[in-house]
Enzyme design. Structure first.
Site, PDB file in Angstrom:
ATOM      1  N   ALA A   7      42.913  42.863  48.188  1.00 22.77           N
ATOM      2  CA  ALA A   7      43.781  43.456  47.175  1.00 22.77           C
ATOM      3  C   ALA A   7      43.364  44.899  46.944  1.00 22.77           C
ATOM      4  O   ALA A   7      42.176  45.204  46.863  1.00 22.77           O
ATOM      5  CB  ALA A   7      43.692  42.677  45.862  1.00 22.77           C
ATOM      6  N   CYS A   8      44.351  45.770  46.871  1.00 24.50           N
ATOM      7  CA  CYS A   8      44.080  47.175  46.537  1.00 24.50           C
ATOM      8  C   CYS A   8      45.200  47.674  45.638  1.00 24.50           C
ATOM      9  O   CYS A   8      46.106  46.922  45.296  1.00 24.50           O
ATOM     10  CB  CYS A   8      43.924  48.026  47.794  1.00 24.50           C
ATOM     11  SG  CYS A   8      45.431  48.334  48.700  1.00 24.50           S
ATOM     12  N   SER A   9      45.146  48.913  45.290  1.00 25.52           N
ATOM     13  CA  SER A   9      46.099  49.465  44.328  1.00 25.52           C
ATOM     14  C   SER A   9      47.548  49.218  44.730  1.00 25.52           C
ATOM     15  O   SER A   9      48.327  48.699  43.954  1.00 25.52           O
ATOM     16  CB  SER A   9      45.871  50.964  44.150  1.00 25.52           C
ATOM     17  OG  SER A   9      44.583  51.186  43.640  1.00 25.52           O
ATOM     18  N   GLN A  39      47.701  45.042  43.781  1.00 20.45           N
ATOM     19  CA  GLN A  39      47.005  44.344  42.699  1.00 20.45           C
ATOM     20  C   GLN A  39      47.918  43.433  41.878  1.00 20.45           C
ATOM     21  O   GLN A  39      47.497  42.370  41.431  1.00 20.45           O
ATOM     22  CB  GLN A  39      46.293  45.327  41.789  1.00 20.45           C
ATOM     23  CG  GLN A  39      47.228  46.253  41.031  1.00 20.45           C
ATOM     24  CD  GLN A  39      46.480  47.294  40.228  1.00 20.45           C
ATOM     25  OE1 GLN A  39      45.307  47.531  40.429  1.00 20.45           O
ATOM     26  NE2 GLN A  39      47.183  47.924  39.303  1.00 20.45           N
TER      27      GLN A  39
END
Length: 102
Positions: A7-9, A39
């Site tokens: 998960a990232c921005s 996210q």
């Protein structure tokens, strides 16, 4: 089959890392489904995962995601910033596999 969620921005910056992790898994003979999401999609996607790795730029979300991960029963951690910056798929894959075995 190992199900590894990143998960990232926005889900974009980890896409190259996902490719490198898939290459590393293939080289090691590990059957793995590896994917990245933004996210806001991570809580729902955790239901399908065996482990969650969070991009270093999102380490502030670890506490929030930990509550959901505990309910779902999966380990999570923040991706090592050096491995992330180097797009070191093997190192990140190794970390994910270690977390699943703990």
């Amino acid at each position: 089959m190992k199900n590894i969620l990143l998960a990232c921005s926005a889900g974009m910056s980890t896409s190259l890392l996902v490719s490198k992790m898939k290459e590393a898994a293939e080289a090691k003979g590990v059957e793995a489904s590896i994917w990245a999401v933004a996210q806001d999609k991570a809580p729902k996607e955790m239901e399908k995962a065996d482990v969650l790795l969070i991009g270093p730029q999102m380490r502030f979300m670890k506490k929030k995601f930990s509550v959901i991960a505990d309910k779902v029963g999966i380990p999570l951690d923040v991706i090592d910033p050096m491995a992330y910056g180097r797009v070191d798929g093997e190192a990140v894959l190794t970390k994910a596999l270690e977390l699943m075995e703990e």
